[in-house]
Enzyme design. Structure first.
Site, mmCIF file in Angstrom:
data_model
loop_
_atom_site.group_PDB
_atom_site.id
_atom_site.type_symbol
_atom_site.label_atom_id
_atom_site.label_comp_id
_atom_site.label_asym_id
_atom_site.label_seq_id
_atom_site.Cartn_x
_atom_site.Cartn_y
_atom_site.Cartn_z
ATOM 1 N N CYS A 1 -7.130 24.149 41.839
ATOM 2 C CA CYS A 1 -6.470 25.225 41.074
ATOM 3 C C CYS A 1 -5.238 24.721 40.325
ATOM 4 C CB CYS A 1 -6.153 26.392 42.008
ATOM 5 S SG CYS A 1 -5.094 27.630 41.265
ATOM 6 N N CYS B 1 -7.702 26.391 37.585
ATOM 7 C CA CYS B 1 -7.137 27.692 37.175
ATOM 8 C C CYS B 1 -5.836 27.558 36.383
ATOM 9 C CB CYS B 1 -6.850 28.604 38.359
ATOM 10 S SG CYS B 1 -7.739 28.302 39.849
ATOM 11 N N PHE C 1 4.318 53.987 30.328
ATOM 12 C CA PHE C 1 4.216 53.890 28.863
ATOM 13 C C PHE C 1 2.748 54.075 28.483
ATOM 14 C CE2 PHE C 1 3.971 50.846 25.119
ATOM 15 C CZ PHE C 1 4.353 51.783 24.205
ATOM 16 N N HIS D 1 2.292 21.746 42.413
ATOM 17 C CA HIS D 1 1.892 20.915 43.562
ATOM 18 C C HIS D 1 3.002 20.884 44.610
ATOM 19 C CE1 HIS D 1 -0.776 18.214 40.759
ATOM 20 N NE2 HIS D 1 -1.407 19.285 41.164
ATOM 21 N N LEU E 1 -1.274 20.070 48.334
ATOM 22 C CA LEU E 1 -2.150 21.169 48.740
ATOM 23 C C LEU E 1 -2.377 22.093 47.546
ATOM 24 C CD1 LEU E 1 -0.488 21.808 52.201
ATOM 25 C CD2 LEU E 1 -2.666 20.663 51.747
HETATM 26 C C1 KPC Z 1 1.074 27.683 42.036
HETATM 27 C C2 KPC Z 1 -0.065 28.567 42.103
HETATM 28 O O1 KPC Z 1 0.041 29.701 42.487
HETATM 29 C C3 KPC Z 1 -1.349 28.084 41.682
HETATM 30 S S1 KPC Z 1 -2.078 26.964 42.814
HETATM 31 C C4 KPC Z 1 -2.547 27.983 44.160
HETATM 32 C C5 KPC Z 1 -3.096 27.201 45.252
HETATM 33 S S2 KPC Z 1 -3.214 28.095 46.688
HETATM 34 O O2 KPC Z 1 -1.963 28.887 46.879
HETATM 35 O O3 KPC Z 1 -3.383 27.188 47.801
HETATM 36 O O4 KPC Z 1 -4.337 28.993 46.613
#
Ligand code: KPC
Length: 522
Positions: free
Chosen positions: A83, A88, A500, A138, A79
């Site tokens: 990203c 990302c 700061f 993952h 899932l």
């Molecule tokens: C590990 C991480 O935060 C990057 S991948 C995020 C996938 S999700 O939490 O399903 O948006």
């Protein structure tokens, strides 16, 4: 025939998930569908989320938290979607390398920094680091979703839409009151002769297919965030990097002065920018890999020898299946059209995330999933992404929110700006801003220590925009943007407590001017 394993009663650790995902991605279990389905629950599903990226996962989690029953169907064995797999997360890794390498090159031979004159960092090594490590995130997604969020899911098998309530996956049909489509988007293709040669990459194929060390020249096609983010990384490794941009680079940074600072610092790092340029063709070498690219500009066609072309031309929503199976209405860019309840043109079918078009950003994916879930669970909601804070990476982190100075001047009679470095005869060559991770620049290469600008409407004393080039301000902008939408004034900003020097100097600079009954620039 797909093998099916129901893991509902297994409780794998994160490490055990890593091993399993590796097997599912590349190894012995590649064809096994992973079912985490609660056979003991005979309630009808409130929603099937087709696609388990940020939108599907957050939507499913919210729906479950509200007491609903959900099922995610995801073709990848994890899932989280693109990203953590190719978007990302690698981008942030590469951008961190770019920032680190710029610091090392700038400080080369000074203090404890090694001499970087002839150092060329390996692109392939960094890609390999990502490829080896990505099963970590993952695995966390699968573990958290099952063990902590109590979600049901089917992984590693493609779901086929049968009708507005039914999806078939790995030979089994699931029915739900609603369908939530979160099928994501894919990189737009580069259309020119040679675009399919080895040595031509986009963000997804780069991390899957790179199996050689790129030579000393890299050509990046595109002028968007992705093009710049990857281009700056390639440049920072020590390669000649040429950006081929059809119109203007980084139009997304709306404030001219900020954009100027950003582009000037990219040029200082040696990034070559060809604006008003198009790719004519990519030439194959004897080994079948790209060996040169031909670029069309106003001066004619230029041939650039390179074995590495990266293109970033935007994204196309994966809307083909729902359009064919359900007839959901599409927009001009193949996005699934939704109303502000995330409903498509087909009753009981919602769409979320990149599938519904721009902005193709994580916050929108997650929020749209959650809002769809809330609507399904009976809440009256409205969601449209607007007025969000934004950011990109060059070698720096660039954050912004609200109006640019030009936009603000067009809208308001009297605009005040507060800037660092300020407008003085010394220009950028002063040791400010001195902020998070720019202290060494401030002392040793002041011009590189960043740029900050706050834009205020003098009449109401309200903050109407802010721009920041440096590091560490993204977090602040998430909250600042929220405050700005609620009417944040210079007086309220100046009354905050800075830590700061602060990632942004806005608090203390605002405080220096807030005593003025009639505001003045700083
Ligand atoms: C590990 C991480 O935060 C990057 S991948 C995020 C996938 S999700 O939490 O399903 O948006």
């Amino acid at each position: 025939m797909t093998e099916v394993v129901n893991i509902r009663h297994e409780h794998a650790s994160i490490r055990e998930w890593e091993v399993r995902i590796e097997q599912l991605l590349e190894g012995s279990a590649r064809d096994a569908a992973v079912f985490n389905v609660n056979e003991d629950d005979d309630r009808e599903y409130d929603a099937i989320f087709l696609g388990g990226g940020g939108g599907g996962r957050f939507g499913a989690a919210y729906l479950r938290a509200m007491g609903g029953r959900q099922l995610i169907i995801e073709q990848w064995p994890f899932l989280g979607g693109s990203c953590p797999h190719n978007a990302c997360v690698p981008h942030h890794l590469f951008s961190e390398c770019a920032a680190e390498l710029m610091l090392q090159r700038t400080m080369s031979g000074r203090l404890w920094f090694r001499d970087m004159t002839d150092v060329r960092a390996s692109i392939k090594d960094v890609v390999d680091v990502f490829r080896r490590g990505r099963v970590g995130p993952h695995a966390i997604m699968n573990y958290q979703s099952k063990e902590q969020l109590d979600l049901e899911y089917v992984l590693n098998a493609r779901g086929t839409i049968i009708d507005a309530h039914t999806v078939e996956v790995a030979g089994r049909r699931f029915r739900a009151k609603n369908l939530v489509l979160g099928l994501g988007a894919r990189a737009q293709e580069l259309h020119c002769p040679g675009a399919d040669l080895k040595g031509v990459f986009n963000y997804a194929t780069l991390v899957e297919d790179l199996d050689y060390e790129p030579g000393d020249t890299v050509v990046v096609v595109g002028g968007s965030k992705t093009a710049v983010e990857y281009g700056c990384f390639f440049n920072a490794t020590g390669r000649r990097t040429i950006l081929v941009v059809r119109s203007q680079l980084l139009k997304t940074i709306t404030d001219d002065e900020t954009r100027g600072y950003v582009v000037d610092r990219m040029r200082d790092q040696g990034v070559e920018i060809l604006e008003g340029a198009l790719v004519d063709r990519i030439e194959a070498g004897a080994d079948g890999r790209a060996c040169a690219i031909h670029i069309k500009t106003s001066k004619g066609i230029e041939r650039i020898a390179t074995d590495f072309v990266f293109h970033a031309l935007g994204e196309t929503p994966n809307s083909e299946m729902p359009a064919a199976a359900l007839g959901v209405k599409l927009g001009a860019k193949n996005e699934v059209l939704v109303n502000s309840q995330l409903q498509t043109s087909v009753p009981n079918v919602y769409a979320i995330g990149d599938l519904i078009g721009g902005p193709m950003e994580m916050f929108k994916a997650r929020k749209s999933g959650v809002y769809a879930a809330r609507h399904i669970m009976g809440e009256a909601i409205e969601y449209q992404p607007k007025a969000w804070p934004d950011f990109l990476h060059t070698h720096y982190e660039v954050s912004w929110m609200g109006l640019s100075e030009q936009e603000a001047r067009a809208r308001y009679k009297d605009i005040i700006t507060i800037k660092m470095p300020p407008d003085t005869p010394d220009g950028l060559n002063v040791a400010l801003p001195a902020s998070d991770r720019t202290m060494l620049y401030a002392f040793l290469e002041p011009k590189m220590s960043g740029f900050q600008k706050l834009i205020l409407d003098a009449a109401t004393r309200r903050v109407v925009g802010a721009f920041h080039v440096g590091y560490g301000a993204k977090d602040a902008f998430q909250y600042l943007n929220h405050l700005m939408k609620q009417g944040l004034t210079i007086d309220q900003l100046g009354d905050m407590d800075e830590l700061f020097l602060n990632p942004t100097h806005f608090i203390q600079l605002a405080r220096l001017r807030a005593g003025n009954r009639t505001l003045r620039n700083l």
